[in-house]
Scaffold this motif. Structure first.
Motif, PDB file in Angstrom:
ATOM      1  N   ASP A  69      30.231  -5.555  16.044  1.00  0.00           N
ATOM      2  CA  ASP A  69      29.141  -4.713  16.516  1.00  0.00           C
ATOM      3  C   ASP A  69      29.279  -4.595  18.026  1.00  0.00           C
ATOM      4  O   ASP A  69      30.122  -5.271  18.638  1.00  0.00           O
ATOM      5  CB  ASP A  69      27.772  -5.285  16.138  1.00  0.00           C
ATOM      6  CG  ASP A  69      26.756  -4.175  15.869  1.00  0.00           C
ATOM      7  OD1 ASP A  69      26.290  -4.065  14.727  1.00  0.00           O
ATOM      8  OD2 ASP A  69      26.460  -3.411  16.803  1.00  0.00           O
ATOM      9  N   THR A 100      32.806  -2.809  10.566  1.00  0.00           N
ATOM     10  CA  THR A 100      32.306  -2.379  11.872  1.00  0.00           C
ATOM     11  C   THR A 100      30.822  -2.035  11.781  1.00  0.00           C
ATOM     12  O   THR A 100      30.317  -1.703  10.712  1.00  0.00           O
ATOM     13  CB  THR A 100      33.093  -1.167  12.400  1.00  0.00           C
ATOM     14  OG1 THR A 100      32.801  -0.005  11.609  1.00  0.00           O
ATOM     15  CG2 THR A 100      34.593  -1.432  12.391  1.00  0.00           C
ATOM     16  N   GLY A 101      30.139  -2.137  12.905  1.00  0.00           N
ATOM     17  CA  GLY A 101      28.703  -1.868  12.908  1.00  0.00           C
ATOM     18  C   GLY A 101      27.956  -2.795  11.986  1.00  0.00           C
ATOM     19  O   GLY A 101      27.005  -2.396  11.311  1.00  0.00           O
ATOM     20  N   ALA A 158      30.374   1.687  11.591  1.00  0.00           N
ATOM     21  CA  ALA A 158      29.705   1.875  12.882  1.00  0.00           C
ATOM     22  C   ALA A 158      29.275   3.326  13.066  1.00  0.00           C
ATOM     23  O   ALA A 158      30.022   4.250  12.727  1.00  0.00           O
ATOM     24  CB  ALA A 158      30.639   1.463  14.016  1.00  0.00           C
TER      25      ALA A 158
END
Length: 298
Positions: A41, A16-17, A93
């Protein structure tokens, strides 16, 4: 792509991110090591996915806010649809909204806690349901979770009530994942990286500390890519670590000792306030225990 693929070959990993910064470096390295990567993202991470595919790797992109529970479900579904399974999650994230506690708004507090803590929860819950079902069906394989904590969460940092609380929670989530999911073949660890990311350089007090060296041939200690080998190691099959927290920056990798009781007084009865005062104010009772904090900014 790298010819050295035995570490992550065939592993399916959600990051994630991963559109930029540390998450991007995680995705690129794990793809080079043979993993199949679900790149997440807020906006479509097409550049990262394209770079992986152009280099001979396999990846799919999923845009979405992980603090929304549906995004966690979509990420796990994407892994299963594209690659047939899911072996690991890297919860990377994050967002910052710094302010002193008396100035911090409820909206900024909620945003940071939601993205970090609820974001990790949304992906872990979706994955846990899949992994639990697979295990009960007799298809238990090595699974892994890596949460991204920080020095702010482990040691505290002025002006970051929201961020520090969320990052401390991510370390705790790793321990909870071991307790609840370990018997389904799931390992969980957390990393505390220090790197030159957009979040860090947005702080005037930190931007200079993590600046790239003027000498192009010098080791760039704070380049985000330096955190990724540890993450790749932690998600590989048969990694022996679980329930641990690591610091990582440049060439430094540290294993935290965690919370531990450093001094004890005991009695065979309940304490009175006066008794405790007499004992705890005596010079033999330590008023502070040594705390070792990695000096990552030097």
């Amino acid at each position: 792509m790298s010819q050295h693929r035995e570490q992550l070959d065939g592993r399916v990993v959600i990051v994630t991110g991963a559109g930029a910064g540390i998450g991007r470096e995680h995705a690129l390295l794990m793809a080079r090591e043979g993993a199949r990567v679900v790149v997440n993202d807020l906006a479509e991470p097409a550049d990262v996915v394209s770079e992986i595919i152009a280099a001979g790797g396999r990846a799919v992109g999923v845009a979405g806010n992980v603090s929304e529970m549906a995004t966690g479900e979509r990420l796990v579904e994407a892994a299963r649809d594209a690659f047939g399974d899911l072996h690991a999650i890297v919860n990377n994230a994050g967002v910052v909204r710094d302010a002193m506690v008396w100035n911090m708004s409820e909206e900024d507090y909620d945003l940071v806690v939601d993205v970090h803590l609820k974001g990790a929860f949304s992906v872990i819950r979706a994955a846990a349901r899949h992994w639990r079902a697979e295990s009960k069906a007799g298809r238990q394989v090595d699974r892994a979770i890596v949460n991204t904590t920080s020095a702010a969460g482990l040691h505290g940092n002025v002006g970051q009530w929201n961020y520090a609380a969320a990052k401390a929670g991510l370390a705790a989530q790793a321990l909870l994942a071991v307790a609840e999911l370990g018997h389904y073949g799931v390992r969980a660890n957390a990393i505390s990286p220090a790197a030159r990311t957009a979040m860090v350089t947005s702080s005037p007090g930190l931007a200079a500390a993590v600046a790239a060296p003027e000498d192009e041939d010098a080791f760039d200690k704070f380049h985000p890519r330096n955190a990724s080998p540890l993450v790749a190691y932690l998600v590989k099959a048969d990694c022996p670590f679980t329930g641990q927290v690591f610091s990582v920056t440049g060439g430094h990798v540290g294993l935290y000792r965690g919370f531990s009781v450093g001094h004890v007084v005991e009695a065979d009865h309940g304490w009175s306030v006066a008794e405790l005062a007499a004992i705890m104010e005596d010079e033999s009772f330590p008023h502070a225990l040594e705390i070792i904090r990695p000096n990552i900014m030097s």
